[in-house]
Design a protein around this motif. Structure first.
Motif, PDB file in Angstrom:
ATOM      1  N   ARG A   8      35.335 -56.159 -19.458  1.00  0.00           N
ATOM      2  CA  ARG A   8      34.947 -55.880 -20.615  1.00  0.00           C
ATOM      3  C   ARG A   8      33.675 -55.207 -20.832  1.00  0.00           C
ATOM      4  O   ARG A   8      33.347 -54.141 -21.486  1.00  0.00           O
ATOM      5  N   THR A  54      34.122 -51.452 -19.985  1.00  0.00           N
ATOM      6  CA  THR A  54      34.658 -50.616 -21.206  1.00  0.00           C
ATOM      7  C   THR A  54      33.502 -50.427 -22.085  1.00  0.00           C
ATOM      8  O   THR A  54      33.387 -49.318 -22.672  1.00  0.00           O
ATOM      9  N   ASP A  83      31.717 -46.828 -23.176  1.00  0.00           N
ATOM     10  CA  ASP A  83      31.699 -46.256 -24.600  1.00  0.00           C
ATOM     11  C   ASP A  83      30.392 -45.851 -24.791  1.00  0.00           C
ATOM     12  O   ASP A  83      29.987 -44.853 -25.386  1.00  0.00           O
ATOM     13  N   TYR A  85      35.980 -39.783 -27.578  1.00  0.00           N
ATOM     14  CA  TYR A  85      37.496 -40.128 -27.830  1.00  0.00           C
ATOM     15  C   TYR A  85      37.731 -40.294 -29.144  1.00  0.00           C
ATOM     16  O   TYR A  85      38.876 -39.846 -29.498  1.00  0.00           O
ATOM     17  N   TYR A 145      39.875 -37.424 -31.118  1.00  0.00           N
ATOM     18  CA  TYR A 145      41.102 -37.998 -32.105  1.00  0.00           C
ATOM     19  C   TYR A 145      41.066 -37.139 -33.326  1.00  0.00           C
ATOM     20  O   TYR A 145      42.027 -36.550 -33.732  1.00  0.00           O
ATOM     21  N   ARG A 168      44.590 -42.607 -27.001  1.00  0.00           N
ATOM     22  CA  ARG A 168      43.493 -43.296 -27.589  1.00  0.00           C
ATOM     23  C   ARG A 168      43.664 -43.284 -29.150  1.00  0.00           C
ATOM     24  O   ARG A 168      42.653 -43.523 -30.108  1.00  0.00           O
ATOM     25  N   GLU A 199      45.138 -45.008 -31.562  1.00  0.00           N
ATOM     26  CA  GLU A 199      45.060 -46.402 -32.284  1.00  0.00           C
ATOM     27  C   GLU A 199      43.538 -47.116 -32.109  1.00  0.00           C
ATOM     28  O   GLU A 199      42.850 -47.492 -33.020  1.00  0.00           O
ATOM     29  N   ARG A 200      43.064 -46.760 -30.882  1.00  0.00           N
ATOM     30  CA  ARG A 200      41.358 -47.143 -30.713  1.00  0.00           C
ATOM     31  C   ARG A 200      40.418 -46.312 -31.515  1.00  0.00           C
ATOM     32  O   ARG A 200      39.801 -47.046 -31.901  1.00  0.00           O
ATOM     33  N   ALA A 201      40.635 -45.221 -31.647  1.00  0.00           N
ATOM     34  CA  ALA A 201      40.118 -44.264 -32.473  1.00  0.00           C
ATOM     35  C   ALA A 201      40.199 -44.499 -33.951  1.00  0.00           C
ATOM     36  O   ALA A 201      39.169 -44.701 -34.372  1.00  0.00           O
ATOM     37  N   GLY A 213      41.099 -47.528 -35.056  1.00  0.00           N
ATOM     38  CA  GLY A 213      40.429 -48.765 -35.310  1.00  0.00           C
ATOM     39  C   GLY A 213      38.884 -48.540 -35.376  1.00  0.00           C
ATOM     40  O   GLY A 213      37.875 -49.445 -36.050  1.00  0.00           O
ATOM     41  N   TYR A 214      38.167 -47.819 -34.256  1.00  0.00           N
ATOM     42  CA  TYR A 214      36.615 -47.441 -34.319  1.00  0.00           C
ATOM     43  C   TYR A 214      36.312 -46.922 -35.857  1.00  0.00           C
ATOM     44  O   TYR A 214      35.471 -47.338 -36.452  1.00  0.00           O
TER      45      TYR A 214
END
Length: 191
Positions: A58, A61, A65, A134, A138, A165, A167-169, A171-172
């Motif tokens: 965790r 990561t 970031d 990222y 995106y 990335r 979905e992650r972007a 979500g961010y």
């Protein structure tokens, strides 16, 4: 200051096509703080020795970031942004999206980016500056895809499937929007 023997976590993709090894160094002296820095082509993450493997993952990561956000604050200019767009187009869209103009703008406060296919222009909001790389990639890739498919139908989203990335972007960015809607608490009074 001596640290326990370091171990290499994995090779992860950082800053575009270059890959960097992430090295985790545990220290018995370190109690609760976690830090990270770049050392050549490696990223070194310093953690307390007592940390579990799950906590380590965790924190790695989180720190990757944070470093990416710090590096993107040394923001790309319009020329670098155009070069990044060309690189993303080549990597994810087979080079088919070739904008004539890619630039930052300060007049987009309700959207992250926009594209005018007829002009071949892409504009990214200045609000993206300082966000992790990222996320910027995106949004840039999203606008590049609009040069090929104007709407947001299945063909459009199929183009973005190759970006790992997405979905992650998304979500961010949703988190940033949601945080902006939270009520602001008044500052505590000092007595």
């Amino acid at each position: 200051m001596s640290a326990d023997p370091a171990h290499s976590l994995s090779s992860q993709r950082l800053r575009g096509p270059r890959t960097s090894t992430v090295e985790v160094r545990r220290s018995a002296r370190r109690r609760s703080t976690v830090s990270a820095y770049r050392e050549g082509d490696r990223t070194v993450v310093l953690i307390p020795a007592r940390m579990s493997a799950t906590e380590e993952q965790r924190w790695v990561t989180v720190m990757l970031d944070k470093l990416a956000a710090q590096e993107s604050r040394q923001m790309l200019g319009d020329d670098e942004l155009a070069a990044r767009a060309a690189q993303l187009s080549a990597q994810y869209l087979g080079g088919r999206a070739a904008p004539d103009i890619v630039r930052w703008v300060t007049n987009q406060n309700s959207r992250w980016g926009s594209c005018t296919p007829s002009e071949g222009s892409i504009r990214l909001s200045h609000r993206l500056q300082g966000m992790p790389e990222y996320v910027i990639d995106y949004v840039l890739l999203h606008e590049l895809a609009h040069l090929l498919v104007p709407g947001h139908g299945p063909r459009f989203w199929k183009l973005l499937d190759s970006y790992p990335r997405t979905e992650r972007a998304r979500g961010y960015l949703e988190g940033v929007v949601a945080a902006g809607r939270l009520p602001h608490l008044p500052a505590a009074r000092q007595e």
